[in-house]
Design an enzyme around this catalytic site. Structure first.
Site, PDB file in Angstrom:
ATOM      1  N   PHE A 101       0.861  -1.181   0.000  1.00 12.12           N
ATOM      2  CA  PHE A 101       0.000   0.000   0.000  1.00 12.12           C
ATOM      3  C   PHE A 101       0.906   1.243   0.000  1.00 12.12           C
ATOM      4  CE2 PHE A 101      -1.977  -3.399   2.538  1.00 12.12           C
ATOM      5  CZ  PHE A 101      -3.155  -3.635   1.853  1.00 12.12           C
ATOM      6  N   ASP A 141       0.666  -0.668   5.311  1.00 13.02           N
ATOM      7  CA  ASP A 141      -0.060   0.561   5.672  1.00 13.02           C
ATOM      8  C   ASP A 141      -1.335   0.654   4.834  1.00 13.02           C
ATOM      9  OD1 ASP A 141      -0.741   3.030   6.720  1.00 13.02           O
ATOM     10  OD2 ASP A 141       0.551   4.147   5.346  1.00 13.02           O
ATOM     11  N   CYS A 172      -5.347   2.615  10.197  1.00 11.36           N
ATOM     12  CA  CYS A 172      -5.894   3.978  10.331  1.00 11.36           C
ATOM     13  C   CYS A 172      -7.410   3.901  10.504  1.00 11.36           C
ATOM     14  CB  CYS A 172      -5.500   4.845   9.142  1.00 11.36           C
ATOM     15  SG  CYS A 172      -6.100   4.210   7.578  1.00 11.36           S
TER      16      CYS A 172
HETATM   17  N1  SAH Z   1       1.875   4.400   3.106  1.00  3.24           N
HETATM   18  C1  SAH Z   1       1.380   5.467   2.282  1.00  3.24           C
HETATM   19  C2  SAH Z   1      -0.109   5.684   2.444  1.00  3.24           C
HETATM   20  C3  SAH Z   1      -0.951   4.463   2.127  1.00  3.24           C
HETATM   21  S1  SAH Z   1      -2.604   4.845   1.800  1.00  3.24           S
HETATM   22  C4  SAH Z   1       2.170   6.734   2.579  1.00  3.24           C
HETATM   23  O1  SAH Z   1       2.933   6.787   3.563  1.00  3.24           O
HETATM   24  O2  SAH Z   1       2.034   7.707   1.820  1.00  3.24           O
HETATM   25  C5  SAH Z   1      -3.292   3.364   1.263  1.00  3.24           C
HETATM   26  C6  SAH Z   1      -2.955   2.978  -0.176  1.00  3.24           C
HETATM   27  O3  SAH Z   1      -3.506   1.678  -0.389  1.00  3.24           O
HETATM   28  C7  SAH Z   1      -3.517   3.846  -1.280  1.00  3.24           C
HETATM   29  O4  SAH Z   1      -2.470   4.290  -2.091  1.00  3.24           O
HETATM   30  C8  SAH Z   1      -4.444   2.920  -2.102  1.00  3.24           C
HETATM   31  O5  SAH Z   1      -4.332   3.123  -3.507  1.00  3.24           O
HETATM   32  C9  SAH Z   1      -3.902   1.565  -1.760  1.00  3.24           C
HETATM   33  N2  SAH Z   1      -4.821   0.424  -1.806  1.00  3.24           N
HETATM   34  C10 SAH Z   1      -6.085   0.331  -1.322  1.00  3.24           C
HETATM   35  N3  SAH Z   1      -6.538  -0.943  -1.418  1.00  3.24           N
HETATM   36  C11 SAH Z   1      -5.537  -1.663  -1.975  1.00  3.24           C
HETATM   37  C12 SAH Z   1      -5.372  -3.045  -2.303  1.00  3.24           C
HETATM   38  N4  SAH Z   1      -6.318  -3.935  -2.064  1.00  3.24           N
HETATM   39  N5  SAH Z   1      -4.206  -3.437  -2.854  1.00  3.24           N
HETATM   40  C13 SAH Z   1      -3.228  -2.537  -3.105  1.00  3.24           C
HETATM   41  N6  SAH Z   1      -3.317  -1.239  -2.780  1.00  3.24           N
HETATM   42  C14 SAH Z   1      -4.454  -0.814  -2.236  1.00  3.24           C
END
Ligand code: SAH
Length: 447
Positions: A279, A351, A391
């Site tokens: 993520f 995350d 979160c």
């Molecule tokens: N760690 C990042 C924030 C993560 S936010 C930072 O520090 O900036 C969560 C992310 O998860 C988003 O970018 C979203 O596109 C992604 N996401 C949501 N569901 C997902 C899934 N099932 N598989 C992969 N990515 C996913």
């Protein structure tokens, strides 16, 4: 630097699930007596009082307790009647059943949270002077605590926790992004923008009032420039690393400012390690890992646009792109593939987005957290570190730790917690509003 594309992601857990929760609550709160009296859902789930009387919200007997503890939300079920004829966004005094003053609150008859408190003082007027004072206080706190020393990206106003329910203001260098979540700040939008423009002197105030939750408040979605001109390139420099910020269509207001300190920890932990960042969004943790001397960084996200910016951020910082691989995939699937390929890592970051906006989603969310953490534990080499976050407002810190303990047990590993983590200090938590403590993280070392 390589970019792969896996099968189209299914992204089973979406933040927008929160809407459904509020809709369910709306159904629950509609009592059979409401139905008999044919009171329509949404507009009036409580009793309209004397329209000719002084405007005010009168609570049911005993329902003043949370306000006396200074929790700023008033749910429809707590209300006996609303006197006067008030409109969404009006400021109304709130009284207990005996007529004692409790608070001044922003009213929205269309929301399940019918009022949110601006002030606990009867003699306080809610006007431009009030907002100037509150905004100045929030800015002064951040200056006093020297929060701008590490980054020119910062949350300047953290809604309820800064005494301004429904208002978020994030700063990205010279650009402010404002997000309004409910009717109270919506009414004062122009006033708030003027005050921010005057006190912060940004080149632009951009409005990202386009989150799903606004539809629950019957507010239109808005996305556009409020003041000034949006520069072509918006950037923050966080602990010396440059990040491109897409304020127009990025997630939240463009960046996850709350993870600033936790990202910095990755820098210190990543030296000489094979890192997996799940993520990854625009590469926050990945860039810190690269700068910290990681041997390799595999970064996964479902958003192609986020990965494009992430790769651009590596170049922007002159970091060695040959050590990073970007994979567009569903993390739930990708972790299984990595397991089947018998891949191993020394440091894994998980995350994910919000699986449980409220406690009503806790059970389903718990399964999601357990799944990815169990797989994460299995992909770690002995002595490896798992940095895992939630979160979800609906998952307490205690419950999160229990879920992780269950995942470790099922993965057959012994692990120690070496860090308990939270959001950075520009996301304060008001003691009387525990909902503000949504972000929690654990760093675990596998024996
Ligand atoms: N760690 C990042 C924030 C993560 S936010 C930072 O520090 O900036 C969560 C992310 O998860 C988003 O970018 C979203 O596109 C992604 N996401 C949501 N569901 C997902 C899934 N099932 N598989 C992969 N990515 C996913």
């Amino acid at each position: 630097m390589t970019t792969q594309k896996a099968k189209s992601p299914s992204t089973p857990h979406r933040p927008s699930q929160g809407n459904r929760d509020f809709r369910n609550r709306a159904k629950r709160d509609r009592t059979s007596s409401d139905k008999q009296k044919n009171i329509p859902r949404g507009a009036a789930q409580f009793y309209a009082g004397d329209a000719t009387a002084q405007p005010g919200i009168i609570l049911k007997s005993g329902r003043e307790k949370s306000l006396l503890r200074r929790h700023p939300w008033i749910f429809s079920g707590a209300i006996e009647r609303v006197d006067g004829s008030s409109a969404s966004g009006d400021t109304l005094p709130v009284y207990d059943a005996a007529g004692s003053f409790l608070a001044r609150a922003a009213y929205n008859p269309d929301s399940q949270i019918v009022a949110r408190v601006w002030s606990w003082r009867e003699d306080e007027r809610i006007d431009a002077g009030f907002f100037r004072g509150m905004i100045a206080k929030a800015l002064a706190m951040r200056t006093e605590l020297k929060l701008a020393d590490k980054s020119n990206g910062m949350r300047l106003i953290h809604a309820e926790s800064d005494g301004l329910p429904g208002l978020i203001v994030d700063r990205y260098g010279d650009v402010l992004v404002m997000q309004i979540g409910c009717a109270g700040p919506e009414r004062w939008r122009e006033t708030i923008a003027d005050i921010l423009y005057e006190l912060c002197k940004p080149v632009c105030i951009y409005e990202r009032s386009d989150s799903d939750s606004r539809t629950l408040e019957r507010l239109e979605l808005r996305n556009g420039v409020l003041r000034g001109t949006l520069p072509d390139n918006v950037e923050v420099i966080e602990n010396g690393l440059r990040f491109n910020i897409d304020v127009v269509s990025g997630q939240k207001t463009g960046f996850y400012l709350d993870q600033r300190d936790n990202r910095a920890l990755t820098d210190a932990l990543a030296g000489d390690k094979d890192v997996l960042n799940c993520f990854c969004y625009t590469g926050g943790f990945s860039l810190y890992a690269l700068r910290g001397g990681a041997k390799s960084v595999l970064s996964i996200d479902a958003s192609a646009e986020a990965l494009r910016i992430a790769a651009e951020n590596v170049t922007r910082n002159g970091l060695d792109g040959s050590r990073v691989e970007w994979l567009e995939a569903d993390v739930f699937q990708a972790l299984r593939t990595l397991r089947d390929q018998n891949r191993k890592f020394d440091l894994i970051i998980l995350d994910p987005p919000k699986f449980a906006p409220t406690a009503a989603f806790a059970e389903k969310a718990a399964r999601g957290y357990k799944d990815i953490n169990l797989l994460g534990f299995k992909l770690l080499r002995p002595g490896g570190l798992l940095c895992t976050y939630s979160c979800s407002g609906g998952i307490s810190e205690d419950l999160f730790q229990k879920i992780i303990a269950g995942a470790a047990l099922d993965a057959g590993v012994n692990a120690q917690i070496v860090h308990h983590l939270h959001a950075s200090a520009d996301h304060p938590v008001l003691l009387s509003f525990p909902e503000g403590a949504y972000l929690k993280g654990l760093v675990l070392r596998v024996a």
